[in-house]
Structure formats: structure tokens, C-alpha cells
Scaffold this active site. Structure first.
Site, PDB file in Angstrom:
ATOM      1  N   GLN B 126       0.868  -1.183  -0.034  1.00 21.67           N
ATOM      2  CA  GLN B 126       0.006   0.061   0.184  1.00 21.67           C
ATOM      3  C   GLN B 126       0.894   1.154   0.043  1.00 21.67           C
ATOM      4  OE1 GLN B 126      -2.353   0.667   3.691  1.00 21.67           O
ATOM      5  NE2 GLN B 126      -3.753   2.050   2.896  1.00 21.67           N
ATOM      6  N   GLY B 127       0.780   1.952  -0.976  1.00 24.68           N
ATOM      7  CA  GLY B 127       1.685   3.521  -0.922  1.00 24.68           C
ATOM      8  C   GLY B 127       0.877   4.385  -1.028  1.00 24.68           C
ATOM      9  N   TYR B 128      -0.050   4.629   0.209  1.00 22.76           N
ATOM     10  CA  TYR B 128      -0.616   5.801   0.404  1.00 22.76           C
ATOM     11  C   TYR B 128       0.398   6.791   1.154  1.00 22.76           C
ATOM     12  CZ  TYR B 128      -5.304   4.140  -0.272  1.00 22.76           C
ATOM     13  OH  TYR B 128      -6.578   3.806  -0.662  1.00 22.76           O
ATOM     14  N   SER B 129       1.081   6.361   2.176  1.00 29.74           N
ATOM     15  CA  SER B 129       1.611   7.590   3.033  1.00 29.74           C
ATOM     16  C   SER B 129       2.927   7.860   2.457  1.00 29.74           C
ATOM     17  CB  SER B 129       1.958   7.067   4.409  1.00 29.74           C
ATOM     18  OG  SER B 129       0.848   6.513   4.851  1.00 29.74           O
ATOM     19  N   GLU B 244     -10.284  -1.303   4.763  1.00 25.53           N
ATOM     20  CA  GLU B 244      -9.307  -1.400   5.630  1.00 25.53           C
ATOM     21  C   GLU B 244      -9.828  -1.635   7.197  1.00 25.53           C
ATOM     22  OE1 GLU B 244      -6.251   1.573   5.368  1.00 25.53           O
ATOM     23  OE2 GLU B 244      -5.097   0.546   6.783  1.00 25.53           O
ATOM     24  N   SER B 383      -5.076   7.419  12.806  1.00 28.92           N
ATOM     25  CA  SER B 383      -4.501   7.420  14.219  1.00 28.92           C
ATOM     26  C   SER B 383      -5.846   7.515  14.950  1.00 28.92           C
ATOM     27  CB  SER B 383      -3.677   8.543  14.340  1.00 28.92           C
ATOM     28  OG  SER B 383      -4.467   9.638  14.459  1.00 28.92           O
ATOM     29  N   ASN B 384      -5.643   7.177  16.341  1.00 27.76           N
ATOM     30  CA  ASN B 384      -6.694   7.118  17.176  1.00 27.76           C
ATOM     31  C   ASN B 384      -7.209   8.521  17.306  1.00 27.76           C
ATOM     32  OD1 ASN B 384      -6.388   4.388  17.382  1.00 27.76           O
ATOM     33  ND2 ASN B 384      -6.481   4.291  19.583  1.00 27.76           N
ATOM     34  N   GLU B 385      -6.454   9.545  17.303  1.00 27.03           N
ATOM     35  CA  GLU B 385      -6.674  10.877  17.226  1.00 27.03           C
ATOM     36  C   GLU B 385      -7.550  11.348  16.179  1.00 27.03           C
ATOM     37  OE1 GLU B 385      -3.536  10.174  17.479  1.00 27.03           O
ATOM     38  OE2 GLU B 385      -3.899  10.176  20.027  1.00 27.03           O
TER      39      GLU B 385
HETATM   40  C1  LIG Z   1       3.926   0.104  11.493  1.00 25.78           C
HETATM   41  C2  LIG Z   1       3.364   0.698  10.510  1.00 25.78           C
HETATM   42  C3  LIG Z   1       2.901   0.551   9.219  1.00 25.78           C
HETATM   43  C4  LIG Z   1       2.308   1.200   8.328  1.00 25.78           C
HETATM   44  N1  LIG Z   1       1.800   0.628   7.195  1.00 25.78           N
HETATM   45  C5  LIG Z   1       1.543   1.449   6.090  1.00 25.78           C
HETATM   46  C6  LIG Z   1       1.255   0.810   4.905  1.00 25.78           C
HETATM   47  O1  LIG Z   1       1.730  -0.304   4.547  1.00 25.78           O
HETATM   48  N2  LIG Z   1       0.982   1.941   3.954  1.00 25.78           N
HETATM   49  C7  LIG Z   1       0.667   3.112   3.956  1.00 25.78           C
HETATM   50  O2  LIG Z   1       0.425   3.837   3.193  1.00 25.78           O
HETATM   51  N3  LIG Z   1       1.133   3.549   5.319  1.00 25.78           N
HETATM   52  C8  LIG Z   1       1.434   2.720   6.164  1.00 25.78           C
HETATM   53  N4  LIG Z   1       1.557   3.537   7.573  1.00 25.78           N
HETATM   54  C9  LIG Z   1       1.669   4.812   7.770  1.00 25.78           C
HETATM   55  C10 LIG Z   1       0.293   5.155   8.806  1.00 25.78           C
HETATM   56  O3  LIG Z   1      -0.777   5.373   8.047  1.00 25.78           O
HETATM   57  C11 LIG Z   1       0.639   6.586   9.141  1.00 25.78           C
HETATM   58  O4  LIG Z   1       1.802   6.691  10.042  1.00 25.78           O
HETATM   59  C12 LIG Z   1      -0.591   7.491   9.995  1.00 25.78           C
HETATM   60  O5  LIG Z   1      -1.485   7.614   8.753  1.00 25.78           O
HETATM   61  C13 LIG Z   1      -0.138   8.457  10.524  1.00 25.78           C
HETATM   62  O6  LIG Z   1       0.589   9.188   9.816  1.00 25.78           O
HETATM   63  P1  LIG Z   1       2.272   9.928  10.434  1.00 25.78           P
HETATM   64  O7  LIG Z   1       2.851   8.947  11.005  1.00 25.78           O
HETATM   65  O8  LIG Z   1       2.977  10.857   9.461  1.00 25.78           O
HETATM   66  O9  LIG Z   1       2.064  10.942  11.973  1.00 25.78           O
HETATM   67  P2  LIG Z   1       1.221  12.407  11.705  1.00 25.78           P
HETATM   68  O10 LIG Z   1      -0.192  12.518  10.800  1.00 25.78           O
HETATM   69  O11 LIG Z   1       2.330  13.123  11.619  1.00 25.78           O
HETATM   70  O12 LIG Z   1       0.690  12.298  13.024  1.00 25.78           O
HETATM   71  C14 LIG Z   1       1.581  12.651  14.377  1.00 25.78           C
HETATM   72  C15 LIG Z   1       0.522  12.872  15.586  1.00 25.78           C
HETATM   73  O13 LIG Z   1      -0.294  13.835  15.181  1.00 25.78           O
HETATM   74  C16 LIG Z   1      -1.580  13.539  15.583  1.00 25.78           C
HETATM   75  N5  LIG Z   1      -2.496  14.060  14.504  1.00 25.78           N
HETATM   76  C17 LIG Z   1      -2.649  14.418  13.301  1.00 25.78           C
HETATM   77  N6  LIG Z   1      -3.415  15.164  12.821  1.00 25.78           N
HETATM   78  C18 LIG Z   1      -4.362  15.450  13.932  1.00 25.78           C
HETATM   79  C19 LIG Z   1      -5.527  16.419  14.112  1.00 25.78           C
HETATM   80  N7  LIG Z   1      -6.136  16.711  13.166  1.00 25.78           N
HETATM   81  N8  LIG Z   1      -5.758  16.284  15.339  1.00 25.78           N
HETATM   82  C20 LIG Z   1      -5.482  15.831  16.314  1.00 25.78           C
HETATM   83  N9  LIG Z   1      -4.165  14.957  16.173  1.00 25.78           N
HETATM   84  C21 LIG Z   1      -3.549  14.877  15.089  1.00 25.78           C
HETATM   85  C22 LIG Z   1      -1.479  11.919  15.224  1.00 25.78           C
HETATM   86  O14 LIG Z   1      -2.855  11.246  15.446  1.00 25.78           O
HETATM   87  C23 LIG Z   1      -0.453  11.587  15.774  1.00 25.78           C
HETATM   88  O15 LIG Z   1      -0.562  11.481  16.896  1.00 25.78           O
HETATM   89  C24 LIG Z   1       2.318   2.380   8.626  1.00 25.78           C
HETATM   90  C25 LIG Z   1       2.617   2.964   9.969  1.00 25.78           C
HETATM   91  C26 LIG Z   1       2.962   2.273  10.774  1.00 25.78           C
HETATM   92  C27 LIG Z   1       3.519   2.639  12.082  1.00 25.78           C
END
Ligand SMILES: Cc1cc2nc3c(=O)[nH]c(=O)nc-3n(C[C@H](O)[C@H](O)[C@H](O)COP(=O)(O)OP(=O)(O)OC[C@H]3O[C@@H](n4cnc5c(N)ncnc54)[C@H](O)[C@@H]3O)c2cc1C
Lengths: 376, 398
Positions: B126-129, B244, B383-385
Site C-alpha cells: 500500500q503506497g499511501y503515506s 481497511e 490514528s486514534n486522534e
Molecule cells: C507500522 C506501520 C505500518 C504502516 N503501514 C503502512 C502501509 O503499508 N502503507 C501506508 O501507506 N501507510 C502505512 N503506515 C502509515 C500510517 O498510515 C501513518 O503512520 C499514519 O497515517 C499517521 O501518519 P504519520 O505517521 O505521518 O503521523 P502524523 O500524521 O504526523 O501524526 C502525528 C501525531 O499527530 C496527530 N494528529 C495528526 N493530525 C491530527 C489532528 N487533526 N488532530 C489531532 N491530532 C492529529 C496524530 O494522531 C499523531 O498522534 C504505517 C505506519 C506504521 C507505524
């Protein structure tokens, strides 16, 4: 009432913080765990030269500190840097026990420890969990000396130690406080084997097997069968040290997390602008201040009578365990994915802080013990 | 109100059990139960066994070679497979891309890719992030520029789970900078063997490299790999996310984790007695079990609603939060249960057939690793937030 550090301690803190800040790098820590020594020899000799090991001992024992607040100052800085040198194993535990209980000849080793020689404390055993009086290893009379047989587990810095302070039973049953004796055993003694391995959160430890190790009579440290009070006191000092280390780790983690909240942008703004995260971080701050006060409580009561001291040991370790979990979990969560990586600085600090609860008794262990001591 | 399963559902459960008894290799269930490392071949072996029975496309309708099961059957299947310590089904092709192609893909794409997912010919990731697009997914920067009958793709994806095994990646790419960020995103299928695709592992705090960075430099992608319409990718991406989030509560995983915790707490001794008899520990164990019992029913309530044809809505956000918090609590208690043996990190002992002995009980290192690894549960999949934001907007209308 005065919560300021003395001038000497303030100087120690400043110079240690500067030294560690200049010296410790993530690569250094990663390499240290991989290295045969299991710690950084550069850092260790640097600390010895600065007199940091000496700060763990009283003047009477050849050092220039040794009080609870000396431990607190040193270990908060060690924690802040995420370092894992054998300060607790060699300085506080093995060295501390020699200083407290040793004969004149044995006390001479303390000077070597202050200079950087490394001793290990081979005490914990496979069935002990966190109970300090659980000793199955036996020492039996053997001619003029002693013969030691048993297994010691997760002995920190075992691979780097020149000698061990080993606890063994010369009387009583497995879980009796009475009947435990201490011996000074060279690491290269015949029939002593070490299996050495890396640890979660950095550093190394070893399984130490004593398969009929013979030592002479003068290897006995202190009075036969009466070592438990000294062990308990050394563990109290080690607990003070590790709680202060935890506090330093918390402070570093807090710093990293607050910086990250300011830098990281999502939805066009720094995530630190989200009130949901601001409140979480505010709670973390409050709890770290609780942790700081708990460390002060313990440091200030290390030299009091046993029950009072031990109540503070358990109170502080319990609180630190709870706050540590909160700080680790919140810091990782607020970082998002980056907080889970080995490479980013938080990874090491978070693991190290988590592992504090697995040393010298965890949150529940000390909660239960606090209740028992309070009833006494 | 009736909390029991129907006779057909009970019979279905028996059928699943019998199948697992017969077909789930002990070698695989042992590895899962003891927290050993699973290889690509292990997952492929299990997928092939399920596929031979027609049970790999758990969420797929029959017309595409799926099971056609309703939500209750899927739930039973999930409960039984986790209880039996089967490897999990790798979700990227099956639970994520598959449903998108069925709804938005061309006939050619469906005919080509869907059977290959079932047969194990393609391993998808999955190439989203991206580094700058996590929670704010619409901020993706990876560009796809049309040149003749190709797109030229440049950018970087990250956190790509099991990308090291993958042949194919589905990506959100930017095809327009006009209008709102959501309006310039397209959904593109990229062959990982194309020149310019580079996968670099990321080691997580459990010491394992399950995620990756995927770098894309002048990668030529045929236009027929575009799913649906250009600049409509956001719609498909959101549709995928609702899939998902099926089974987001992870009740099955929580149950097995709790069972494992109980087993460990019976073996560990505290003050000479089994840890499970220690009132402090027992209280925490009971607390999380009580939470899980209630959450399992919340989960069944939404499953029943889904089986009755109601579209899943913001309730999945509730389940995501409660489910992950409960699993993380079980993981924390398990780490606590292993005592000082949380410390040794003898990673080689986790490889199948390794002659390196663990230090202390063999369940200790997997317990510590699961604790660290499952911090991800509250970060990914929204994320849970972010889920709380959804609840406060969609349910509470705040
Ligand atoms: C082990 C693992 C596997 C993963 N696998 C995949 C994968 O296969 N493919 C893929 O595409 N992605 C994958 N992900 C990515 C995952 O979807 C992202 O980590 C997730 O979307 C959070 O983004 P971020 O890590 O950039 O954190 P950020 O978005 O930078 O968030 C940092 C903090 O800010 C909080 N936050 C952000 N916005 C808000 C808001 N509006 N209000 C309150 N709090 C907020 C978040 O909850 C978090 O606590 C994976 C991540 C992990 C850790």
C-alpha cells in the site's frame, strides 16, 4: 527547605551534561551495544577521568559524594544522554557493596572501581523475579575456602567485568533473608561461564554459571550469612540511580516530543496547534514533575532508617514505572510513525525508559511492597 | 435481543474448525503461537491453502472468486483462525485493493489482477503515506505526469508494510495541482520491478524491518494502470479505507493475546506463587478481560447491523479506538508478566530452526516485541486522534 543543588553538585551536573552532550551520539550508543565490551570504552574512561564514578562513593570510601543527591545528579544526566555505562553495576552495586562490607584488602578494589575497573553484581537468579532474598546458588566450605554452585541471570555488563560480587547461600532456604553471603569472584575463575547477549534498550548482560567455582576464604565479603541488609541497601541506592536515570530519559523524550510537535506540519499547521495534542503533552509535563519529586523523595531518604528508606524506594519506583509508561506511549503516539523507528532518537530512549520497569522491581511489585511496608 | 448464534452459524463454525484442524500446518501455527518470524513463503503457503478451499477472498463476493460470506460468517472465520494461530491474511491485495478494483476498476483490470491476488502471483503493498502526508493523506506530493501512453512517476512513499516482499504497489499520486488537494489525486498501480523503484527497509523499535521507504524516480507506468478516472483517486482511497477498517476491532487478536497472557502468567512465579494468583496482577488481567467482553459485544452489534445491510459508519472509529487500546493494554501486561526477561534481546532465537537458545522463557522476547510493535495499532489505519475527530464530527456533530 531548599531544593537547590549544592555548588559542587551544580558543577558536576553542568560539566557532566556538557561532556555527555558533546560526546554521546546515536552511533556511539548503537556501536556500544554491538561491541564486545557492551558499552562505550571512550565514554567510560571519560566518565572515570571526570570523577563521575567517584561521585558515587563517600569521601571515607575514597570518593567525593556517595549521597542520594549525588546519585540523582549523575544518573539524571546519564539518562538524559541515553547512555548505559556500567555505573550502576560496578559503581553502585558491586563497588558499593565492597565499600560497605569489604575487608581492608577488598576495599582497595573500590579505588580501582573509581578509576574505571569494572565489577559485576551476580545476584539475580532465574526463579527470583524481583525478590532480593531469592538465592539458590550455594557456597559450601571447601578446605580453607568456598565452593560456589548456581546460576545467575541477566547479570548486567557481565562480559565486561573483571570480577563479580556473587551472592550465595551459606545457610537457610531459597527465600530466606538469613543465610546469604557475598563473595568476590574473578571473572576468569575456573568453572565460571558467561553467556553474553545484548539487551533491549542498549547494553549487554550475561548468564553467569558457577559450576563448583572455588575461592579462598578471603573472597568472603562481610560476615557469613548476613549479607541481606547490605544487598537491600545497595538495591535501594541502585533504585534511586535508575529512577533518576528514568527522569533524565523522560526529560529528553519530552524535549524531543515538544520540538516535534512544533516542527511537524499536517493539515497546513504544526500538529502542536491541535488542542487534543496540547492537552496530552500538558499531562506528560505534569507527570514528569511528579517523577522529579519522587526522585527527590527517594534521594533524600536513602540515608534514613530501613523502613522509611524502603517505603520511599517502593513509592518512587512505583511512580516512576507508571509515569515511564505514560511518557513512552504518549511520545510515540504523538510522533506518529517516525516515533516507532529505531533510527530516530526517540526509539532508543523510549526502549530504555520502558526497560526501567524490568529492573529492580516493577510497578506492581513495588505497589505491593509499599503496602506491606506501610502496614509494618 | 438474542446473543446466540443460529444453527447454521454454529455449523459454519464447526466447518471452519474442521478445516483448520486438517489443513493448518502445525509448523505455521507453532510459529505464530510462539512469536517466531514469518517469512514470505510462510504467508504464501497459508494463502495457497486457503485459496485451494476457496476461502482466501474472505471479503470478496462469489462472482470474483470470493467466499460471499456475510459479516457474521467473516467474524466467525476470524475468531476461529486467530484462535488456531493461523498466520494473518496479508491484507493489501485481498482487503484493500481487491474491493477497489471490483467497484472502480476496468473489466480488464479485474480480470487480470483479481485472480492473480488469489493465486499469489502478485504480492501487493500500500503506497499511501509519504513523509509529508500521514494523517493528512490528501497532502501526497508524489507526481504522475502523463507522457503519451505512460505516466512518469516521481516521489517517495513511506511506511510501506512488507514492501520488501511486494511485486506491485498501489499508489496515491498527484496528477493535478488545481483546486482542493483531494481533487488532484489519482490511484495508480505500479509494478515494483520497473526501473526507478527502490525499496529501503525501515527498522522499527522491535528490531524488525516490516516497513519500508519506496522511492520512485522517473518510473514509467502504462496509462492502463490508472484505476478509474484521473483525479478521482481520493474517492477510491476513501472507499479502500472503509474496507481497511473491516475487522478493525481485532477481537480475535485480542482473545489470543489474552490467552497467551494467561498462559504466561500461570508459568511465571511471583513470590513463589504463579503470577496469575498475585492479586495485583490478577486485577489488571480481569480489568482488561472485562473491557474485552464488552467490546466484543459492541463489535457484534456492528456486525449484526452490517449483516442486516446497514453501511458501516463512524462506529468503526469507536471500534478502532477501543480495540487498539485493549490490545495494547494486553501487550503491556504481557511485557510486564515476563519480568526481568523482557531485557535480553536475542533476536536470532526467533528464526525457525535457529540453534540459538533464547535467554529465559521463549515467550519473553516476543512479548516485548509485540508491546513495542503494537504501538502502531493506534497510529496507522487512521490514528486514534483522527478517529476521535471523526466521532466528534460525524456522531456528536460538534
Ligand atoms: C507500522 C506501520 C505500518 C504502516 N503501514 C503502512 C502501509 O503499508 N502503507 C501506508 O501507506 N501507510 C502505512 N503506515 C502509515 C500510517 O498510515 C501513518 O503512520 C499514519 O497515517 C499517521 O501518519 P504519520 O505517521 O505521518 O503521523 P502524523 O500524521 O504526523 O501524526 C502525528 C501525531 O499527530 C496527530 N494528529 C495528526 N493530525 C491530527 C489532528 N487533526 N488532530 C489531532 N491530532 C492529529 C496524530 O494522531 C499523531 O498522534 C504505517 C505506519 C506504521 C507505524
Amino acid at each position: 527547605m531548599n531544593f537547590e543543588l549544592t555548588e559542587e553538585r551544580q558543577m558536576l551536573q553542568d560539566s557532566l551534561r556538557r561532556y555527555l552532550g558533546d560526546t554521546v551520539t546515536p552511533e556511539m550508543l548503537a556501536n556500544a551495544t554491538e561491541s564486545e565490551a557492551g558499552h562505550s570504552e571512550t565514554l567510560w574512561s571519560g566518565l572515570a577521568e571526570m570523577g563521575v564514578i567517584g561521585a558515587l562513593f563517600s569521601e571515607e570510601d575514597g570518593g567525593f559524594g556517595g549521597a542520594g543527591f549525588d546519585l540523582a545528579v549523575v544518573f539524571e544526566e546519564i539518562g538524559r544522554a541515553g547512555a548505559f555505562e556500567p555505573l550502576i553495576a560496578s559503581g553502585v552495586l558491586a563497588g558499593g557493596l565492597l565499600a560497605a562490607e569489604g575487608s581492608e584488602a577488598q576495599k582497595a578494589r573500590v579505588e580501582e572501581v573509581i578509576g574505571g575497573a569494572i565489577l559485576g553484581f551476580a545476584h539475580s537468579e532465574p526463579g527470583a523475579r524481583y525478590d532480593l532474598d531469592h538465592v539458590e546458588t550455594t557456597a559450601t566450605r571447601d578446605g580453607d575456602g568456598w565452593r560456589l554452585t548456581g546460576r545467575k541471570t541477566v547479570v548486567e555488563h557481565a562480559g565486561a567485568a573483571d570480577a563479580f560480587v556473587v551472592s550465595a547461600r551459606t545457610g537457610g532456604d531459597t527465600a530466606d533473608a538469613e543465610g546469604i553471603s557475598l563473595f568476590l569472584v574473578p571473572a576468569d575463575a575456573e568453572s565460571l561461564a558467561i553467556r553474553d547477549y545484548p539487551l533491549n534498550g542498549g547494553g549487554r548482560a550475561g548468564e553467569v554459571t558457577l559450576d563448583g567455582v572455588t575461592v579462598s576464604q578471603d573472597a568472603l565479603i562481610g560476615a557469613e550469612g548476613a549479607a541481606f541488609p547490605a544487598i537491600e541497601e545497595a538495591a535501594a541506592r541502585a533504585t534511586c540511580a535508575i529512577c533518576a536515570e528514568a527522569l533524565g530519559l523522560m526529560e529528553s523524550i519530552r524535549g524531543l516530543t515538544v520540538d516535534y510537535l512544533k516542527q511537524r506540519k499536517q493539515f497546513g499547521q504544526p500538529i502542536g496547534k491541535f488542542q487534543a495534542l496540547q492537552h496530552r503533552m500538558a499531562d506528560v509535563l505534569i507527570e514528569i514533575e511528579q517523577a522529579r519529586s519522587a526522585v527527590i523523595n527517594l534521594a533524600g531518604h536513602l540515608e534514613t532508617d530501613r523502613v522509611k528508606r524502603e517505603r520511599h524506594v517502593s513509592a518512587t519506583k512505583n511512580l516512576i514505572g507508571r509515569v515511564a509508561r505514560l511518557v513512552v506511549e504518549e511520545a510515540i503516539q504523538l510522533h506518529g510513525g517516525i516515533g516507532m523507528t529505531e533510527e530516530y532518537a526517540l526509539g532508543h530512549l523510549a526502549k530504555r525508559l520502558t526497560m526501567v520497569d524490568h529492573r529492580f522491581g516493577d510497578t506492581d511489585y513495588h505497589l505491593e511492597r509499599f503496602i506491606r511496608l506501610s502496614a509494618a | 435481543m438474542d446473543l446466540t448464534y443460529t444453527d447454521e452459524q454454529k455449523a459454519f463454525r464447526e466447518e471452519v474448525r474442521a478445516f483448520l484442524n486438517e489443513k493448518l500446518p502445525a509448523r505455521l501455527s507453532d510459529k505464530v503461537a510462539t512469536g517466531k518470524r514469518l517469512t514470505k513463503a510462510d504467508y504464501e503457503e497459508w494463502h495457497a491453502i486457503l485459496n485451494a478451499r476457496g476461502w482466501l477472498g474472505v471479503t470478496w463476493p462469489k462472482e470474483f472468486g470470493g467466499t460471499g460470506w456475510d459479516a457474521v460468517q467473516r467474524h466467525i472465520f476470524e475468531e476461529e483462525t486467530t484462535r488456531a494461530h493461523a498466520p494473518r491474511i496479508v491484507p493489501f491485495g485481498l482487503n484493500m485493493l481487491g474491493p477497489v478494483l471490483m467497484k472502480y476498476g476496468s473489466k480488464e483490470q479485474q480480470d487480470h489482477y483479481l485472480p492473480r491476488i488469489l493465486n499469489g502471483e502478485d504480492w501487493w503493498c500500500q503506497g499511501y503515506s509519504e513523509p509529508g502526508a500521514g494523517s493528512d493523506l490528501a497532502a501526497v506530493k508524489t507526481t504522475a505526469v502523463r507522457e503519451g501512453d505512460h505516466y512518469i512517476v516521481n516521489g517517495q512513499k513511506t511506511w510501506t508494510t512488507l514492501g520488501q516482499h511486494a511485486d506491485m504497489i498501489f499508489c496515491l499520486v498527484r496528477t493535478s495541482k488545481e483546486g482542493k488537494p483531494q481533487e488532484g489525486i489519482s490511484f495508480l498501480l505500479i509494478d515494483m520491478n520497473t526501473p526507478g523503484v527502490e525499496v529501503r527497509p525501515i527498522v522499527l523499535i522491535d528490531g524488525e524491518a516490516e516497513v519500508n521507504e519506496v522511492w520512485l524516480q522517473d518510473v514509467k507506468v502504462p496509462v492502463e494502470n490508472l484505476v478509474g478516472e484521473e483525479n478521482k483517486g481520493w474517492t477510491y482511497a476513501k472507499y479502500l479505507l472503509t474496507h481497511e477498517r473491516t475487522n478493525i476491532a481485532g477481537v480475535g487478536f485480542a482473545n489470543t493475546a489474552l490467552e497467551n497472557l494467561r498462559r504466561i502468567a500461570r508459568l511465571e512465579k511471583s513470590g513463589g506463587r504463579p503470577l496469575i494468583e498475585n492479586p495485583f496482577f490478577a486485577a489488571k488481567l480481569a480489568q482488561v478481560e472485562i473491557d474485552l467482553m464488552a467490546m466484543a459485544t459492541t463489535n457484534l452489534r456492528t456486525i449484526a447491523a452490517a449483516a442486516a445491510g446497514q453501511a458501516p459508519g463512524a462506529e468503526s472509529s469507536m471500534l478502532k479506538i477501543k480495540g487498539t487500546v485493549i490490545r495494547q493494554e494486553i501487550n503491556a501486561l504481557t511485557r510486564q508478566a515476563v519480568g526481568p526477561y523482557a531485557l535480553p534481546f536475542v533476536s536470532e532465537a526467533l528464526d525457525e530452526g535457529s540453534n540459538v537458545e533464547p535467554v529465559g522463557p521463549d515467550y519473553a522476547l516476543p512479548a516485548t516485541q509485540a508491546y513495542f510493535n503494537n504501538r502502531k495499532l493506534s497510529i496507522y489505519g487512521g490514528s486514534n486522534e483522527v478517529q476521535r475527530q471523526i466521532i466528534s464530527k460525524a456522531i456528536l456533530e460538534l
